[in-house]
Scaffold this motif. Structure first.
Motif, PDB file in Angstrom:
ATOM      1  N   VAL A  52      43.250  47.967  39.774  1.00 52.89           N
ATOM      2  CA  VAL A  52      43.826  47.078  40.790  1.00 52.89           C
ATOM      3  C   VAL A  52      44.995  47.763  41.486  1.00 52.89           C
ATOM      4  CG1 VAL A  52      45.025  44.885  41.148  1.00 52.89           C
ATOM      5  CG2 VAL A  52      43.053  44.990  39.606  1.00 52.89           C
ATOM      6  N   ASN A 104      46.105  35.868  44.619  1.00 57.43           N
ATOM      7  CA  ASN A 104      45.032  36.802  44.933  1.00 57.43           C
ATOM      8  C   ASN A 104      44.144  36.941  43.707  1.00 57.43           C
ATOM      9  OD1 ASN A 104      45.914  38.286  47.678  1.00 57.43           O
ATOM     10  ND2 ASN A 104      47.728  37.881  46.426  1.00 57.43           N
ATOM     11  N   GLU A 105      42.895  36.517  43.829  1.00 56.92           N
ATOM     12  CA  GLU A 105      41.922  36.627  42.743  1.00 56.92           C
ATOM     13  C   GLU A 105      41.115  37.918  42.914  1.00 56.92           C
ATOM     14  OE1 GLU A 105      40.917  31.938  41.770  1.00 56.92           O
ATOM     15  OE2 GLU A 105      39.461  33.157  42.871  1.00 56.92           O
ATOM     16  N   ILE A 106      40.933  38.634  41.813  1.00 57.60           N
ATOM     17  CA  ILE A 106      40.224  39.910  41.849  1.00 57.60           C
ATOM     18  C   ILE A 106      39.244  39.952  40.678  1.00 57.60           C
ATOM     19  CG2 ILE A 106      40.470  42.430  41.792  1.00 57.60           C
ATOM     20  CD1 ILE A 106      43.354  42.010  42.804  1.00 57.60           C
ATOM     21  N   ILE A 115      36.429  47.346  41.888  1.00 56.21           N
ATOM     22  CA  ILE A 115      36.625  45.945  42.246  1.00 56.21           C
ATOM     23  C   ILE A 115      35.333  45.409  42.866  1.00 56.21           C
ATOM     24  CG2 ILE A 115      37.854  44.408  43.831  1.00 56.21           C
ATOM     25  CD1 ILE A 115      40.352  46.035  43.325  1.00 56.21           C
ATOM     26  N   GLN A 118      37.291  40.177  45.910  1.00 56.49           N
ATOM     27  CA  GLN A 118      38.705  39.835  46.024  1.00 56.49           C
ATOM     28  C   GLN A 118      38.854  38.755  47.073  1.00 56.49           C
ATOM     29  OE1 GLN A 118      40.987  40.749  48.811  1.00 56.49           O
ATOM     30  NE2 GLN A 118      42.744  39.792  47.776  1.00 56.49           N
ATOM     31  N   THR A 120      41.977  35.777  48.717  1.00 57.24           N
ATOM     32  CA  THR A 120      43.311  35.200  48.733  1.00 57.24           C
ATOM     33  C   THR A 120      43.183  33.697  48.915  1.00 57.24           C
ATOM     34  OG1 THR A 120      44.238  37.214  49.679  1.00 57.24           O
ATOM     35  CG2 THR A 120      45.534  35.204  49.906  1.00 57.24           C
TER      36      THR A 120
END
Length: 707
Positions: A52, A104-106, A115, A118, A120
Motif C-alpha cells: 500500500v 480509503n478502502e483497499i 492492489i 481501491q 474512497t
C-alpha cells in the motif's frame, strides 16, 4: 521479545526489520500451509503495508485496519469440501491519507503482491483504535481550556487527571469533516487510585486527526460547578490486602493427568466429535467457523454452522442530560473487540490445562502487533450430563458432562467483558458473556438525587441506568446450505373446556410459524409463550420423529431497547429493535449496525453503511435458502451499591440446542461415569456405573441398597 520490537499496551510491535527475521520460519508455519481463515501473520501485515505504501508513496498514510479479507463463501466451501481450488489470500485495508479523515478502502492480493481494488468513501468514520484513543488523554492534558476547567474545581496538577476516550456517537455541531471522540474526565489522588471514584463534571469533544479540543461541555447544577468526590474507593491489593479473608477458602486445583481431550492442527480444533476452525480479527475477536460433528448414529460427519461471531453490542445510558446523552458505546463497531482484548493469564482468567492463541493486529504505521494469549481454549466439568435411578431396585446410570470453552476477555475503558463460546457433549452451543469491571460514574452535586436515572453507589457518586445489548451472528449450515427458521410458541388449544378434543381443559401445543421473508422474520421474544425459534433443514427429516432436523434458538435474556423510537440510539442501534432477524446471505454483510459505526446517524439506506434494518427491508425469501440469523440478548442494568467499586461478574447467555438433529440423545455416546473411590462424607458404594458403558451399582434382585 524479538529484536527491533517494543511493547505497547500489552502488544509486541514488530517493525519491518523484526518481521524479516520471522519470515523464514513463519511463512509455512513450520511446514503447514495457511488455512484460508487464519488471521494474517506478522510478515503478511508488514508485506501488505509495504504494498500500500509503495502505491501511494506521495501520500502520508495512517493505517486504520489491516486484516484478513474472508474468502468468498462459495469459493471457500468448494475448497473445504474438496471440489475447488484454495481461495486466494487477500487483505482488507483502511487508510487515512494526508492527515485527513476520509476513508480509503483497499483490497490487496498477498500472492500477487498487488492492489486489486481501491475506493474512497465519504461521510463515514472508521473504528477508533487504541492509538486513536491515546490521543484523547495527551491532547486534553495540554489544552488551556481543560487546564482551566480543572483549576476551577481545585485540581492544579494535570498529571492527576485522566481521560477515557469514547466514541462521540453523533454530535450535531460537527459533520463528517472531523473525526471525533469525547473524553470523560477523572481525578486520582495517587498513581494507582481508582479514578472512577473521582469523576469530574465535564467532558470534551476532540478532533482525533487534528489533535485539538473542540468543545468542553461542563455540567452545572443551579449554575454552579459540581465538586470532585474526594473519598477513595479502591480494590487493588495494595489498598486492601490487610482486609482479605484468607482462612475460609481452600485451594481448588483442576488437573488433567492425561492431558486435554482436544487436539489442534494449526487453528483447526477437534474435540469429542466436534471439529471447527478458530479465527480472530480486530473487530469481532473470536470467529468460529466450519462447526461440524461426527454423528455416531448416521455414521458420518455433519455440518452445523458455517460461522459464529459476536457481531455487535451497544451500551446505551439512560440519563437524558447533556452531555450524557452521547454515552452509548458500540464496543465492537466503534472500538473493536479484537483490539481491546486482554492477554490472559493461567489460574486467573482460565483454569486447568490450557491452549492459548495469540492475536495479530496492525498499527497506524503499518507494523504488526502481537497480543499473546488472546484466546483461551480449555475444558471444564459441566455437571450432570444424564442420570436415571430405578426407584424399585436403586440401579443408577449417570454420566458427567464437560464443556469446551473458547474465550476472550476485553477491557472497554471502565468495563470488562468475558466472552465464552461453549460446546457441550449433548450437541449444545452456548455463548455466555460475563460483565465485570467498574461502573461508569458521574459526580453528584450537594443535595442532588441520583434517581430516577441512576443510583447513588457511594457518597457523591451517581451510576446511571444503562443496558448491555449484544448481537450474535449465526451463519447456519444444518446438513447443507439451505435452511429455514420456524417460530415456536407454547399455546393453549382453542377448543373450549368440555368439548371434544379438550374435555378437561388441559390441552396445549406448540404453534409453529414458518418465517418466509426477512420482514416476517423480524421477531421479538415472548415470555408468555416461552418463544423459541428452530433453524431447520426442510430437506432432511429426522428418521425417528419425521420432522425436519434442526437447532433450537433459546434467547430468554432479551430485553428490548428502552430508548424511544426515533431517538438517536434507536436509529443507530437498529439491530436492537428485535430479538431475532433472519436475512438472506450476502457477501460482506457481517455487522448489523453497519461497517462504519463511528459517528453514524442510523439513516436508512446510507451508502456503504447499510444495517440489518436495511437488509431485512428487502423482504427477501428466507425459506429453504442460504440464511443468516442475528440473535439479540442482554441485560438492563440498574446499578447497585454491590456493583461498586468493582462489579462482581454477572453472566448472561444465548443458546442453540440440537432439536431433532440427532436420531436420539447424543450424550449416550459418553459412557457412564465410574468412581473407584468415594471421597464424600458418606460411605457409599460405587457411584453411577462401572467401567465402560455398563452400569453396575446393584443387581436387579429387587432389593434396594441401604445407604
Amino acid at each position: 521479545m524479538a529484536p527491533d520490537t517494543e511493547i505497547i499496551a500489552g502488544y509486541e510491535v514488530y517493525t519491518p526489520e523484526a518481521a524479516a527475521e520471522l519470515k523464514s520460519t513463519e511463512s509455512s508455519q513450520k511446514g503447514r500451509p495457511y488455512h484460508p481463515l487464519d488471521q494474517l501473520t506478522v510478515t503478511e501485515i508488514i508485506e501488505v503495508a509495504e504494498i500500500v505504501t509503495s502505491t501511494f508513496s506521495k501520500n502520508s498514510l495512517k493505517f486504520n485496519v489491516i486484516t484478513l479479507k474472508d474468502p468468498i463463501k462459495a469459493e471457500y466451501i468448494a475448497w473445504r469440501d474438496g471440489v475447488g481450488p484454495k481461495p486466494e489470500r487477500q487483505a482488507f485495508v483502511i487508510v487515512l491519507m494526508d492527515g485527513g479523515c476520509q476513508v480509503n478502502e483497499i483490497l490487496v492480493s498477498l500472492p500477487r503482491k498487488s492492489i486489486l481494488a481501491q475506493r474512497t468513501i465519504d461521510d463515514v468514520m472508521p473504528i477508533l483504535t487504541l492509538e486513536d484513543l491515546d490521543v484523547c488523554e495527551r491532547v486534553a492534558r495540554a489544552d488551556p481550556g481543560v487546564i482551566q476547567a480543572c483549576k476551577d474545581i481545585g485540581i492544579h496538577d494535570m498529571n492527576e487527571v485522566y481521560f477515557d476516550g469514547w466514541a462521540v456517537g453523533a454530535d450535531e455541531r460537527y459533520g463528517f469533516d472531523r473525526r471525533l471522540q469525547q473524553g470523560l474526565a477523572y481525578w486520582r489522588s495517587s498513581e494507582n487510585d481508582n479514578q472512577y471514584a473521582h469523576p469530574l463534571d465535564f467532558c470534551m469533544v476532540i478532533d482525533t486527526e487534528r489533535e485539538e479540543v473542540l468543545r468542553i461541555d461542563i455540567r452545572r447544577v443551579d449554575g454552579k460547578r459540581v465538586p470532585v468526590p474526594r473519598k477513595s474507593h479502591n480494590f487493588l491489593p495494595e489498598f486492601i490486602s490487610d482486609g482479605y479473608i484468607t482462612d475460609r477458602l481452600k485451594p481448588i486445583d483442576v488437573t488433567q493427568p492425561k492431558g486435554v481431550s482436544f487436539t489442534m492442527n494449526g487453528n483447526e480444533l477437534s474435540w469429542a466429535g466436534y471439529k471447527m476452525h478458530i479465527g480472530f480479527n480486530y473487530r469481532e475477536g473470536i470467529v468460529i467457523s466450519d462447526v461440524s460433528v461426527d454423528d455416531m448414529y448416521e455414521k458420518r460427519r455433519r455440518m452445523i454452522f458455517n460461522r459464529l461471531s459476536v457481531a455487535e453490542m451497544v451500551v446505551p445510558y439512560g440519563n437524558p442530560d447533556l452531555p450524557h446523552h452521547r454515552k452509548h458505546a458500540f464496543d465492537i463497531g466503534e472500538y473493536g473487540m479484537g483490539l481491546m482484548t486482554n492477554p490472559l493469564k493461567a489460574g486467573c482468567d482460565c483454569k486447568g490445562a490450557i491452549k492459548y492463541l495469540d492475536a495479530v493486529m496492525s498499527t497506524s504505521r503499518g507494523y504488526a502487533a502481537v497480543l499473546p494469549n488472546a484466546v483461551c481454549i480449555h475444558e471444564e466439568d459441566n455437571g450432570l450430563l444424564y442420570k436415571h435411578t430405578d426407584y424399585r431396585d436403586g440401579t443408577v446410570v449417570s454420566a458427567r458432562d464437560r464443556k469446551l470453552i473458547i474465550s476472550q476477555i476485553i477491557t472497554a475503558a471502565n468495563y470488562e467483558y468475558g466472552f465464552y463460546h461453549t460446546f457441550s457433549l449433548d450437541g449444545t452451543y452456548k455463548l455466555e458473556v460475563k460483565l465485570t469491571g467498574i461502573l461508569n460514574t458521574v459526580p453528584l452535586a450537594r443535595g442532588e438525587s441520583a434517581t430516577p436515572h441512576g443510583t447513588q453507589v457511594a457518597e457523591g457518586l451517581n451510576a446511571h441506568n444503562h443496558q448491555h445489548l449484544f448481537s450474535l451472528r449465526v451463519d447456519p449450515a444444518l446438513d447443507g446450505p439451505n435452511n429455514s427458521v420456524v417460530q415456536n410458541d407454547a399455546v393453549s388449544t382453542d377448543i373450549p373446556v368440555g368439548q371434544a378434543g379438550n374435555l378437561y381443559g388441559n390441552a396445549f401445543h406448540c404453534k409453529k410459524t414458518l418465517l418466509k421473508t426477512s420482514k416476517q422474520a423480524a421477531c421479538d421474544y415472548n415470555h408468555e409463550t416461552s418463544r423459541t425459534w428452530d433453524i431447520i433443514n426442510p430437506n432432511k427429516l429426522n428418521p425417528a420423529c419425521k420432522k425436519p432436523i434442526g437447532y433450537k434458538i433459546i434467547s430468554r435474556e432479551s430485553p428490548g431497547l428502552l430508548c424511544r423510537p426515533g431517538s438517536l440510539v434507536w436509529r443507530r442501534a437498529g439491530f436492537t429493535r428485535h430479538t431475532l432477524w433472519v436475512t438472506k446471505y450476502r457477501e460482506d454483510e457481517l455487522f448489523p449496525a453497519g461497517n462504519y459505526v463511528c459517528q453514524s446517524t442510523g439513516q436508512p439506506g446510507w451508502p456503504y453503511n447499510e444495517t440489518v434494518v436495511d437488509w431485512a427491508a428487502r423482504d427477501d425469501n428466507i425459506e429453504n435458502d442460504d440464511i443468516v440469523c442475528w440473535l439479540q440478548f442482554g441485560i438492563t442494568h440498574f446499578p447497585r451499591t454491590e456493583d461498586f467499586p468493582l462489579m462482581p461478574a454477572e453472566p448472561l447467555s444465548v443458546m442453540l440446542r440440537a432439536s431433532n438433529f440427532f436420531e436420539k440423545n447424543p450424550a449416550l455416546w459418553v459412557p457412564p461415569t465410574s468412581v473407584d473411590k468415594d471421597n464424600s462424607s458418606r460411605d457409599l458404594n460405587k457411584c453411577c456405573g462401572g467401567g465402560g458403558s455398563r452400569p453396575v451399582v446393584t443387581d436387579r434382585s429387587g432389593a434396594a441398597p441401604k445407604l
